[in-house]
Each structure stands twice: as C-alpha cells, then as structure tokens.
Design a protein around this motif. Sequence first.
Motif, PDB file in Angstrom:
ATOM      1  N   VAL A  49     -41.278 -37.106  80.946  1.00  0.00           N
ATOM      2  CA  VAL A  49     -42.524 -35.570  80.699  1.00  0.00           C
ATOM      3  C   VAL A  49     -43.726 -36.239  81.725  1.00  0.00           C
ATOM      4  O   VAL A  49     -44.009 -35.761  82.906  1.00  0.00           O
ATOM      5  CB  VAL A  49     -42.929 -35.112  79.469  1.00  0.00           C
ATOM      6  CG1 VAL A  49     -44.026 -34.451  79.821  1.00  0.00           C
ATOM      7  CG2 VAL A  49     -42.304 -34.370  78.846  1.00  0.00           C
ATOM      8  N   THR A  50     -43.428 -36.923  81.111  1.00  0.00           N
ATOM      9  CA  THR A  50     -45.356 -38.202  82.072  1.00  0.00           C
ATOM     10  C   THR A  50     -44.618 -38.211  83.401  1.00  0.00           C
ATOM     11  O   THR A  50     -45.899 -38.282  85.119  1.00  0.00           O
ATOM     12  CB  THR A  50     -45.965 -39.164  81.684  1.00  0.00           C
ATOM     13  OG1 THR A  50     -45.978 -39.171  80.235  1.00  0.00           O
ATOM     14  CG2 THR A  50     -47.181 -39.671  81.794  1.00  0.00           C
ATOM     15  N   ARG A  51     -43.557 -39.229  84.346  1.00  0.00           N
ATOM     16  CA  ARG A  51     -43.681 -39.578  85.239  1.00  0.00           C
ATOM     17  C   ARG A  51     -43.324 -37.978  85.550  1.00  0.00           C
ATOM     18  O   ARG A  51     -43.766 -37.471  87.096  1.00  0.00           O
ATOM     19  CB  ARG A  51     -42.215 -40.368  85.282  1.00  0.00           C
ATOM     20  CG  ARG A  51     -41.543 -40.011  86.204  1.00  0.00           C
ATOM     21  CD  ARG A  51     -40.269 -41.061  86.920  1.00  0.00           C
ATOM     22  NE  ARG A  51     -39.331 -41.332  86.102  1.00  0.00           N
ATOM     23  CZ  ARG A  51     -39.242 -41.423  84.910  1.00  0.00           C
ATOM     24  NH1 ARG A  51     -39.689 -41.883  84.386  1.00  0.00           N
ATOM     25  NH2 ARG A  51     -37.878 -40.914  83.624  1.00  0.00           N
ATOM     26  N   LEU A  52     -42.781 -36.551  85.391  1.00  0.00           N
ATOM     27  CA  LEU A  52     -42.737 -35.247  86.058  1.00  0.00           C
ATOM     28  C   LEU A  52     -44.016 -35.317  86.213  1.00  0.00           C
ATOM     29  O   LEU A  52     -44.160 -34.062  87.398  1.00  0.00           O
ATOM     30  CB  LEU A  52     -41.911 -34.656  85.377  1.00  0.00           C
ATOM     31  CG  LEU A  52     -41.324 -33.123  85.992  1.00  0.00           C
ATOM     32  CD1 LEU A  52     -40.560 -33.159  86.752  1.00  0.00           C
ATOM     33  CD2 LEU A  52     -40.792 -32.171  84.781  1.00  0.00           C
ATOM     34  N   ASN A  53     -44.914 -34.783  85.554  1.00  0.00           N
ATOM     35  CA  ASN A  53     -46.450 -34.683  85.554  1.00  0.00           C
ATOM     36  C   ASN A  53     -46.488 -35.446  86.472  1.00  0.00           C
ATOM     37  O   ASN A  53     -47.456 -35.084  87.370  1.00  0.00           O
ATOM     38  CB  ASN A  53     -46.993 -34.415  84.215  1.00  0.00           C
ATOM     39  CG  ASN A  53     -48.624 -34.063  83.822  1.00  0.00           C
ATOM     40  OD1 ASN A  53     -49.023 -33.035  84.293  1.00  0.00           O
ATOM     41  ND2 ASN A  53     -49.239 -33.825  83.036  1.00  0.00           N
ATOM     42  N   THR A  54     -46.842 -36.546  86.784  1.00  0.00           N
ATOM     43  CA  THR A  54     -47.323 -37.392  87.666  1.00  0.00           C
ATOM     44  C   THR A  54     -47.262 -36.919  89.039  1.00  0.00           C
ATOM     45  O   THR A  54     -47.483 -36.874  89.830  1.00  0.00           O
ATOM     46  CB  THR A  54     -46.759 -39.052  87.591  1.00  0.00           C
ATOM     47  OG1 THR A  54     -47.488 -39.355  86.587  1.00  0.00           O
ATOM     48  CG2 THR A  54     -47.873 -39.757  88.384  1.00  0.00           C
ATOM     49  N   ARG A  55     -45.280 -36.753  89.217  1.00  0.00           N
ATOM     50  CA  ARG A  55     -44.978 -36.599  90.173  1.00  0.00           C
ATOM     51  C   ARG A  55     -45.389 -34.466  91.229  1.00  0.00           C
ATOM     52  O   ARG A  55     -45.989 -34.653  92.091  1.00  0.00           O
ATOM     53  CB  ARG A  55     -43.120 -36.086  90.375  1.00  0.00           C
ATOM     54  CG  ARG A  55     -42.834 -37.627  90.152  1.00  0.00           C
ATOM     55  CD  ARG A  55     -43.268 -38.196  92.055  1.00  0.00           C
ATOM     56  NE  ARG A  55     -42.499 -40.419  90.884  1.00  0.00           N
ATOM     57  CZ  ARG A  55     -42.652 -40.880  90.234  1.00  0.00           C
ATOM     58  NH1 ARG A  55     -44.157 -41.063  89.121  1.00  0.00           N
ATOM     59  NH2 ARG A  55     -41.903 -41.838  90.318  1.00  0.00           N
ATOM     60  N   PHE A  56     -45.372 -34.427  89.637  1.00  0.00           N
ATOM     61  CA  PHE A  56     -45.855 -32.653  90.299  1.00  0.00           C
ATOM     62  C   PHE A  56     -47.633 -32.945  90.815  1.00  0.00           C
ATOM     63  O   PHE A  56     -47.886 -32.299  92.006  1.00  0.00           O
ATOM     64  CB  PHE A  56     -45.933 -31.387  89.079  1.00  0.00           C
ATOM     65  CG  PHE A  56     -46.314 -30.508  89.653  1.00  0.00           C
ATOM     66  CD1 PHE A  56     -47.865 -29.495  89.304  1.00  0.00           C
ATOM     67  CD2 PHE A  56     -45.412 -29.872  90.134  1.00  0.00           C
ATOM     68  CE1 PHE A  56     -47.693 -28.308  89.122  1.00  0.00           C
ATOM     69  CE2 PHE A  56     -45.833 -28.193  90.365  1.00  0.00           C
ATOM     70  CZ  PHE A  56     -46.999 -27.904  89.866  1.00  0.00           C
ATOM     71  N   GLY A  57     -48.262 -33.587  90.089  1.00  0.00           N
ATOM     72  CA  GLY A  57     -49.437 -34.071  90.734  1.00  0.00           C
ATOM     73  C   GLY A  57     -49.356 -34.188  92.104  1.00  0.00           C
ATOM     74  O   GLY A  57     -50.568 -33.633  92.601  1.00  0.00           O
ATOM     75  N   LEU A  58     -48.689 -35.670  92.767  1.00  0.00           N
ATOM     76  CA  LEU A  58     -48.644 -36.249  93.816  1.00  0.00           C
ATOM     77  C   LEU A  58     -48.628 -34.807  95.051  1.00  0.00           C
ATOM     78  O   LEU A  58     -48.804 -34.254  95.877  1.00  0.00           O
ATOM     79  CB  LEU A  58     -47.638 -37.177  93.521  1.00  0.00           C
ATOM     80  CG  LEU A  58     -47.609 -38.549  93.162  1.00  0.00           C
ATOM     81  CD1 LEU A  58     -46.760 -39.495  93.108  1.00  0.00           C
ATOM     82  CD2 LEU A  58     -49.278 -39.291  93.374  1.00  0.00           C
TER      83      LEU A  58
END
Length: 940
Positions: A49-58
């Motif tokens: 989830v953290t990785r997905l959230n970070t990718r969305f922020g990028l």
Amino acid sequence: MKVGTRLLLLSTFSAAVALAGWFVSSWSSARLDEAMTQLQYAEAVQRAVTRLNTRFGLYLSFPDSNALNDWKLAREQLTTTLQNNAIDADRFIYNISRQNETLQALSPLLGIQSHDSPGQIQLTYRIYASLQEMAEDTVPLATQAQQRILDTTKRGRLISQGLMIALSLVLTLIAFQVARSLKSRIDRMRVQLQQVAGGNLFLSISDQRNDELGELARGFDSMLKRLRTTTYSVDQLNEEVQRHTARLKNQQEYLRTLIEAEPAGVITLDRESTILSINNAGARILRCPVDQALQQSFCDRFVARDDRTVFTNLVKAVYAGHSKNLQYRLHSDSGENAVWLQTYAVPFVDPHGQIISIITVSHDITGRVLEEQRLREARAFLQNVVDSVHDAMVVRDVKFNIRLLNRAARDSEASHPCNRPQYPDTLLSRDTGPAQRLLRGSARETEICSYIDANDNTCHIELEATPLRLPDGTLNGVIEIYRDISENTRLLAQLHQEQSRLQQLAHHDQLTGLPNRTLFRDRLEQVRRQAERERKSFALLFIDLDRFKEINDNLGHQAGDQVLQEMSRRLSSCVRASDTLARIGGDEFTVIMSPLLHSDDAAMLAQKFIESVRAPYQLDSHALTLTTSIGISLYPQDGADTESLIRNADAAMYRAKEDGKNLFRLYSRQLTHRALAHLSLAAELRRAIENDEFCAFYQTRFDLASLTPIGLEALARWQHPVHGIMDAAKFLPAAEGGELIVGIGNCIIDKVMQQVRQWHDLGYDPGVVALNLAARQISSSQIDWLAQRLEKHGCQAHWFEIEVSERNLLQTKHAIELLEKLGAMGFELAVDNFGSSHSSLSCLNRMHVTRLKLHQPVVNALPGDKDSQSVSCAAIALGNSLSVKICAQGVEHQAQADFLRHAGCTEAQGFLFSCPQPGNVITAALSRRKQSQDTNTANA
C-alpha cells in the motif's frame, strides 16, 4: 506408603505436568507461528500500500507514461500480495481488497484527459481517498497481529509459571517424604527449583543416580530445557514485535509527514463537526493557527451561513457510512471575496467497525470558481452579443462541428444555407464552400447563395466566412455570417432603373426644385475659388423663416410644404441670374451673391428678401404673415474657406433672431465666440447626462394664510465638476429646442420619483411635488415613459403635479389632448408662467387644471406697478371663478406676500419663504415636521 511408591506416584504426576507443559509449549508455539504469519502478511500488505501510495504521488508530480506504468505495476503487486493471504480475511483485509477493486476500475481512466482538467482532478481525488482508506486499514491490521502475539506470549508465560509453581509444590512434597534420606539432594533441588521459580531457567537440575529422585531430577532438567527453549522463542518473538512496532511507528510518522506535506487541507471532525485534527495546509486555508482551530466547530466557525445546512447534511451522510463530496464557501467577516472549498469526506472506522470520526480532504478552488464564473459571464455576454446581430451567425471548429449559434440562426428555416451540413474532407462531398477554402489557407471568403423559403419566395444570402484564430495564429475555426440580401438585390434592380432620375434629384430639393445642400456646397466652393483667383468678393446669406414650426404644428406639414414652395418662389424673384438660391433643409435657405460689387449690395438684397417674405399669404382660409431672419458673411473679410463662411453666416442669422427677428445681421467675431460657447455648453451637457451629473433641488410651496408647507417644486441643478452647483437658467437655454432638454428633464423626473418613493416609505408627507415639462416632452411617448417610471418606482400619479408653461401649452400641437391623458392618469395639472401669454379659458376648463402659477415678472413688479396689480388680480379672480388654485412664484419681499394675500391668492413660493434645497435637507425638514406632528398627537 513407601517412599518409592510415593515417589513413583509423584513422578507420574510430574510426568503429567511435564506433558501438559509440552502441550502448552506446542500450543503456544503454534499460536505464535500463526500470529507471526499474520504480522508478516500485514507488513507485506502495508509495504504494498505504501509503495502504491508513493507511486501515485510520483504520478501526480510528474504525470507521464513512466509514472503511470509504475503506478499500474504497484497496483498489480498489491493484488498479488492480497491473494497470498494465509489466514482468514478479516474486515480490514476485506476493505483493502474492496478499495483495490475500486482502484482497478479507476486506473484505466488515468491519463485519458489532461491532468489539470476537472475530470482528472475529480478522479485523482477519488483515487487519493481510496489510498488513504487503504493506508488507514493497514495500521489496525498490523496492530491486531501485534496484539495477538503479545496476548499469546503473555498467556504462555502465565501457563509456564503455573507449571513451575506446580512442580515446586510437587517437589516440596517429595522433599518432605524423603527428608531424612534425601535431605541433601532435596535441599539442593529445592534451592534450584526456587531459583527456577524466581525466573532463572538456565540452571541444570541433574542427578545421575538411577533411583526415582535422579529420574525426577533428570525429568525436571529436561522440562527446564524445554521451558528455556520456549522462553527463548518468546523473547525472540518479543524482539521481533518490538522491531515491527518501531517500523510501524516509522511508517506512521512517514504517513503523518505525507499528510503535513499534502497541499490540501486534511481535517478530522466528530459528529458535531468539531475539529479533532488539522494539518498545516488546512490551517492556511482556514486562515487560523492549528492550535486555535482545534476543538472549534468547523460548521459554525468557518462555513458560510448559507452553506451550513448542506455541510451538516454531509457530516450526517458520512457518519451513516457514505463518502461524500461537497463544494461550499467559507465564512468571511472582512467583506472580502468568498473562499470556495472542494471537500471530500470519508468515515474513519475503529477496529470494532464503529465510525469514530470523519476525514475530510479540502482544496481551495476559489480561483477555479471565479474563473468558471468569468467564463460563464463571458460566454453569456458573447451569446448576447451574437444574438443581437440581425444576420444569422454560425461558428464552427476545424472539424466543422457547430460551436456557437446566434438567435437568427436558431430561428432560421430548415432550408436556410446556415443549416446545410459541412464536411471537413471536401473529397468526400460536393460541398466546397467558403469554409472549406478557409481551411485550405484562404484569408477570407464570400459567396452568394439562394434558397426557397416557406412562402416559395427566392431568398438571396451573402455568406461571409472569416477564420477564427488563436493568439498564436493557429486556425481554430470558422465564423460564418449569412446576410439576407434579398431586399438589396431587389433594390439594386430598382436602383439601376432609377439611376438616371436619382442623378438629377441628387442635387435638387424635391419640394421646391432649388439646389440642395450638396449642390450648394459645390457651387459655393466654385465661387470661392473663382473669387480667390480674380481677387473679388462675394456674399453668403443664411435665411431662416421665423416661427415656421408653428405652421407645421398647428396647420400640418402639408400646409408647411405649401408655404415653403411659396417662399422659394418669392426668394427666387429677388435674386440675379448669377446668384445661387438653395434650400439646405427645413425652413433654411441660402443665397450665394456673386459677384459682390459693393458690400451694401448684400444688405440691400437681405432687406428685399425680408419685404418679399413679409407680404401676406393666403393659405386656404388662413391669412399668413411670415417674417424671416437673415445672416450675412462676406468673402474674404469673414472667412477664407467655405466652412468659415457658412458658420459665420449661420451665427449672424441667429444673432438676428435674438435681436427680435424679421431682421438681417452682418457677421461679427464677437458673435462667433458666443455661438462657439453655446455649442461647447451643449457638448458639456451631453457629457453631463452620460456622467449622471444632474440632480434635483426642491423649493417648498406654502399656504399664504397659515404659512404651512403644502408641496414642493422640483428644480433641475447641474453638479458641474468644476463650477459646482449651477442653476437651470445657466444651462437650460443651451438645451432647449433639441433632444438635450428631454434627456435632462427625464433624468430629473426619474430622480424625483425615486426620492418621493423614499419619503413615503419613511412615513413622510411632502405634499404634491411639481414636475416641469418642456415643449419637447409634451408627446405620447413621454406619457408612456411617465407611466413606466411610476410603475418602476412604485409611485402614485396623484403624488405629482405636471407643470407646463403657458407658452408651450398654446404653441405645442395636440398639447391639450396629451395633458388630458395625464390628468386621466391621476396627475395634477398646473399652468406655469401664467400671464405671459393669452390662454384660452376653454382650454383651461377642458384640461381640468388644478393650479395656475403667476408669471414671476408680474410678481416681481408688485405691489408698486399698477399693470402688474391688474394682471395678478385678474388671474386670481379667474382662478377663483374656475375653482383653480393660484400660486405666486418668486415672492421675495413681505410687501408682495401681503398684497397677494389680500388679493385672494392662496399659495406662494419664493426666497421670502424658502430657497431651493437638496433632497437631504428636505428629508431632514420632513422628519422634524413628522416628529412635531407625532408629539402634538400624543399630547392631544
């Protein structure tokens, strides 16, 4: 019972206890393994989830294809992680899976539109909310696994300690039974067991003897080893739990940092919309520090009053388990422009499934709202502009899709050319019209086309296509204007037929056959050039018939035309063959007298014109005697060019009118300055109307017997930006005779009606307010305008009195009928300057006049002038016989008031009683009068 038997029994019991300890150890290990598996799964989900959230922020920061592919890969990894669940899915896993399904449905929509379009912004809000909810569900999932490990560890310790205590008791009993024979061994074992009971599990209870006590010691030692192994495993688990707890704290701190770094306001609220937490961005949006915003009611403190109901409904809906989106305004005490917020709210659920608060993500969309409002206003303005165009207008884009139509195009018939389909690819259609040629690079195209309307008439349309370009020059569309030229085509045909006849009529007046203004100017220029070459003089005479307007108004325009024809014949009989007589418009004639041998010749010709015009003229049953005013300018003394000669002759003619008419006057430079000043004042008056510089002053009318106020007269004043307040006598003469007097008069009437409405709303009684009408305002259109003003301001007609001067009453055509209509509407009627002319008694009686106002010069001559005494007494007697009120104007001395009172005059106004005052002064006086009346009523 023997010791061996007892030891055997106790050993059996100890073995049972040891077996129970083994089962407990096995059970605890199994539970710990299961808890560890759950914790590892929770960590895997949280990382995904953290990785997905970070990718969305990028992706939000750099919305390119690489970031979008990284986002899709992270989402697939989350799906794979969720499928590897080794335990039963609880509520949090279900929520995360459900949000992941939502992301799978929303992901294909990313990148379809521009990242800053309203659709993409709304999509990112929805994805961001789903990610926030997934991140919030991973925290309680890991917490639940950690709590499970702690509970299992605590339970294992308690059971182990219980088993130790049980073993201590058993060994103590054994020690008592074999105290004598095994005292030393038992004491040693007791001490060791006490140490074990104290928590020291690293001792070795070993006895190499083959008796029961040795076997017991060895059994206890084996059990201690197993307990040590179990304890070591539990300690390892505790260390692992601590490491995971620290990792979760770091991740929570990371999430908190992300929230603080979020440009949107993130706020949590309770059921009463009290602020429980807020990030710095939210505090900046609310313009309130974080510590002051906490525990404040968001709805009552920050939401605009008109939007509080919908915000309260949002809070209720979210607490009911729904996610909501709302656009609303913030409250502003400073009177600044409202701040608009776009808020997305979701419920925050505790581990038991209860909604404990709501989380809102708010964005400041004030700029977007204002821009949308400006766009709507601009589009509405553009639509109104194009709708005002009479011709059909169609705006198409480069693909020939219709982007804008005006009203004429929308209302056109189906067969109209503007409704024909257009195709961007001309190879696929026979239509190769102007619009297609524009797309191929043409600058502007025009085409004539025809169609049959509903009445089977052939209509001709001129199609004009113009390119519509962006600021950078890129072609953005085509503007098509369809102009109906059917009438023009028909008129063009007639024009060709009448061309020869119009060529002759273009330079002559149709009524008199004399040269018109165009031919006059041409001949004047020719004469001037010839005189310049030959160094000779000539004269220009401007002739204007006096009071010719009265003939048109009283006898009709047909009679006026007959008079003009007769005057042209008389004037023609007076000029020489070398002179030019022309009619330049209305009752104005000009004469070019060339050559001019002596300057007195022009004066002699002017006098000849005056005598010729003055001769009686019989028109049907009417005997007319006309006079004329003539102005003369001489070349080159009074002007070296044609415009100067015309202007100066015109100025001399107006000087003749001012000097009494039926005269001629030669031009003088002083007269020119006076005319220019008159024209300059007229131009200033036009600007004053546009700038709303006129206001109304009010002069109070009094009852002569009691000296109590009974009404007001509205007077025009000019709030000149340089000279201040100017009286009407200084500027109205420049406005009379044209449309300026109508504009000024209507402006004053409109302001007076608005003021009178305010007075009545305040409970004041100003009495009847008099409104003056000029001669040009006595018309049917003016009556309709007055009715519209009454309706607009909510006034009653009987609140006002219409004043018309005696001279205008007699000289204006149909004045009696028009004033009768005003009386029927409810207006009171007054004749102003009564005594300056000779009014007909039948006219006064027919109009139902309510008031006669004595001419001010008559009042000024009282009481010494006998003629003024006779006129005033006769007017008062006439008013009494007609039951009409008599008001004396311009009363400035007490002697005048006394004479008028004794003569029977009932009303008066003038500087003796009150000078004209602005509206606010009259308002204060009416307020004092009302307070005095209220006090007298209360005392009575």
